[in-house]
Design a protein around this motif. Sequence first.
Motif, mmCIF file in Angstrom:
data_model
loop_
_atom_site.group_PDB
_atom_site.id
_atom_site.type_symbol
_atom_site.label_atom_id
_atom_site.label_comp_id
_atom_site.label_asym_id
_atom_site.label_seq_id
_atom_site.Cartn_x
_atom_site.Cartn_y
_atom_site.Cartn_z
ATOM 1 N N ASP A 1 13.466 6.772 5.265
ATOM 2 C CA ASP A 1 12.349 7.612 4.829
ATOM 3 C C ASP A 1 11.125 7.230 5.648
ATOM 4 O O ASP A 1 10.461 6.227 5.375
ATOM 5 C CB ASP A 1 12.095 7.394 3.339
ATOM 6 N N ASP A 2 10.806 8.016 6.673
ATOM 7 C CA ASP A 2 9.693 7.694 7.575
ATOM 8 C C ASP A 2 8.347 7.677 6.861
ATOM 9 O O ASP A 2 7.502 6.810 7.125
ATOM 10 C CB ASP A 2 9.635 8.712 8.725
ATOM 11 N N GLN A 3 8.144 8.644 5.979
ATOM 12 C CA GLN A 3 6.858 8.726 5.285
ATOM 13 C C GLN A 3 6.629 7.492 4.419
ATOM 14 O O GLN A 3 5.547 6.903 4.429
ATOM 15 C CB GLN A 3 6.798 9.992 4.428
ATOM 16 N N ARG A 4 7.666 7.101 3.700
ATOM 17 C CA ARG A 4 7.551 5.908 2.858
ATOM 18 C C ARG A 4 7.360 4.657 3.715
ATOM 19 O O ARG A 4 6.603 3.756 3.369
ATOM 20 C CB ARG A 4 8.803 5.770 1.990
ATOM 21 N N MET A 5 8.050 4.610 4.848
ATOM 22 C CA MET A 5 7.925 3.441 5.710
ATOM 23 C C MET A 5 6.523 3.322 6.291
ATOM 24 O O MET A 5 5.968 2.214 6.372
ATOM 25 C CB MET A 5 8.952 3.514 6.839
ATOM 26 N N GLU A 6 5.924 4.429 6.692
ATOM 27 C CA GLU A 6 4.552 4.344 7.185
ATOM 28 C C GLU A 6 3.618 3.910 6.065
ATOM 29 O O GLU A 6 2.684 3.122 6.287
ATOM 30 C CB GLU A 6 4.083 5.677 7.767
ATOM 31 N N GLN A 7 3.854 4.412 4.856
ATOM 32 C CA GLN A 7 3.035 3.999 3.717
ATOM 33 C C GLN A 7 3.150 2.486 3.498
ATOM 34 O O GLN A 7 2.139 1.794 3.292
ATOM 35 C CB GLN A 7 3.473 4.743 2.457
ATOM 36 N N LEU A 8 4.382 1.966 3.566
ATOM 37 C CA LEU A 8 4.580 0.526 3.405
ATOM 38 C C LEU A 8 3.886 -0.236 4.520
ATOM 39 O O LEU A 8 3.212 -1.243 4.276
ATOM 40 C CB LEU A 8 6.076 0.196 3.404
ATOM 41 N N ASP A 9 4.034 0.243 5.733
ATOM 42 C CA ASP A 9 3.423 -0.428 6.889
ATOM 43 C C ASP A 9 1.914 -0.514 6.744
ATOM 44 O O ASP A 9 1.303 -1.556 7.015
ATOM 45 C CB ASP A 9 3.785 0.320 8.175
ATOM 46 N N VAL A 10 1.293 0.576 6.304
ATOM 47 C CA VAL A 10 -0.166 0.620 6.183
ATOM 48 C C VAL A 10 -0.656 -0.296 5.056
ATOM 49 O O VAL A 10 -1.612 -1.059 5.229
ATOM 50 C CB VAL A 10 -0.646 2.069 5.964
ATOM 51 N N ILE A 11 0.000 -0.230 3.904
ATOM 52 C CA ILE A 11 -0.398 -1.084 2.775
ATOM 53 C C ILE A 11 -0.182 -2.554 3.122
ATOM 54 O O ILE A 11 -1.019 -3.421 2.824
ATOM 55 C CB ILE A 11 0.382 -0.690 1.506
ATOM 56 N N PHE A 12 0.944 -2.842 3.758
ATOM 57 C CA PHE A 12 1.261 -4.188 4.208
ATOM 58 C C PHE A 12 0.190 -4.690 5.189
ATOM 59 O O PHE A 12 -0.369 -5.781 5.030
ATOM 60 C CB PHE A 12 2.637 -4.141 4.867
ATOM 61 N N ALA A 13 -0.130 -3.881 6.175
ATOM 62 C CA ALA A 13 -1.122 -4.270 7.183
ATOM 63 C C ALA A 13 -2.501 -4.464 6.572
ATOM 64 O O ALA A 13 -3.243 -5.382 6.956
ATOM 65 C CB ALA A 13 -1.187 -3.206 8.277
ATOM 66 N N LEU B 1 14.252 1.478 -1.551
ATOM 67 C CA LEU B 1 13.486 0.929 -0.428
ATOM 68 C C LEU B 1 14.244 -0.153 0.325
ATOM 69 O O LEU B 1 13.905 -0.462 1.468
ATOM 70 C CB LEU B 1 12.161 0.356 -0.968
ATOM 71 N N HIS B 2 15.281 -0.705 -0.288
ATOM 72 C CA HIS B 2 15.894 -1.930 0.232
ATOM 73 C C HIS B 2 16.371 -1.816 1.680
ATOM 74 O O HIS B 2 16.135 -2.716 2.502
ATOM 75 C CB HIS B 2 17.064 -2.354 -0.663
ATOM 76 N N SER B 3 17.046 -0.723 2.032
ATOM 77 C CA SER B 3 17.584 -0.607 3.393
ATOM 78 C C SER B 3 16.461 -0.555 4.429
ATOM 79 O O SER B 3 16.546 -1.200 5.477
ATOM 80 C CB SER B 3 18.475 0.634 3.516
#
Length: 249
Positions: A52-64, A130-132
């Motif tokens: 899920d690209d959208q979710r991954m970018e969301q995770l990346d941004v919150i993480f960063a 989200l695990h994968s």
Amino acid sequence: MTAKSINEVIETLEQIIQSSKTEENPLGYFAALYYKVTISVKDKLGENYFKDDQRMEQLDVIFANRYLSAYKKHMEGIPTTKSWESAFKSSKNQNLIVLQHLLLGMNAHINLDLGIAAAEISTKSTISELHSDFNKINELLASLLVEVQNDLAKIWPMLFVILKFLKKTDDLIANFSMNLARDGAWKFANELVNEEMKNRDDMIANRDEKIFNISKLITDQGIVTRIVCRLIRWGEKGTPSDKIKILET
């Protein structure tokens, strides 16, 4: 300094890197490494790498943003997590080698921040989905380690030869393993997401204390390892800005 997209994360990291070069500040070492990681994540978006690209970018941004917020607070003299304070304050320690600076940043960001970010974008019913993609992030991090080792060898070619010969490589990273960090972060994310919101701050504070203790193990080595690191530090080539340039390219 709150980023709203992965492009804004990259832009902010570029600003930190540039200011670190100007100020000859070792804080730029981790920022340069993180810049590479973020570029790698961005390049994978739209390539069917993530589920899920959208979710991954969301995770990346919150993480960063956890790192960017901690950095901003530190620069303004505002207290942040103990894990990040340890990493930031260690930038003043001229006896630490570049590898130790990188491990301190990775310790705070992966062992503490990653689980928090994963929990923030999830619920009890969705976190398993989200695990994968969570593991894919760590695959990207691991894939960059060889490149980072090559960069460190440019800073001082004998680094890993000396560490392996003296069997001190394990001393430096004994309490920071990529797989252990990933598994610990995932476990913590699940604990957080299954806890009531009112209790999460206390859980994060307790986790922060544990990760802070790991940071002390990275910096507070035995006398032999301290001597070895001091010798490596003297052998490292260039100014902090020179080293940052190597790490970011």
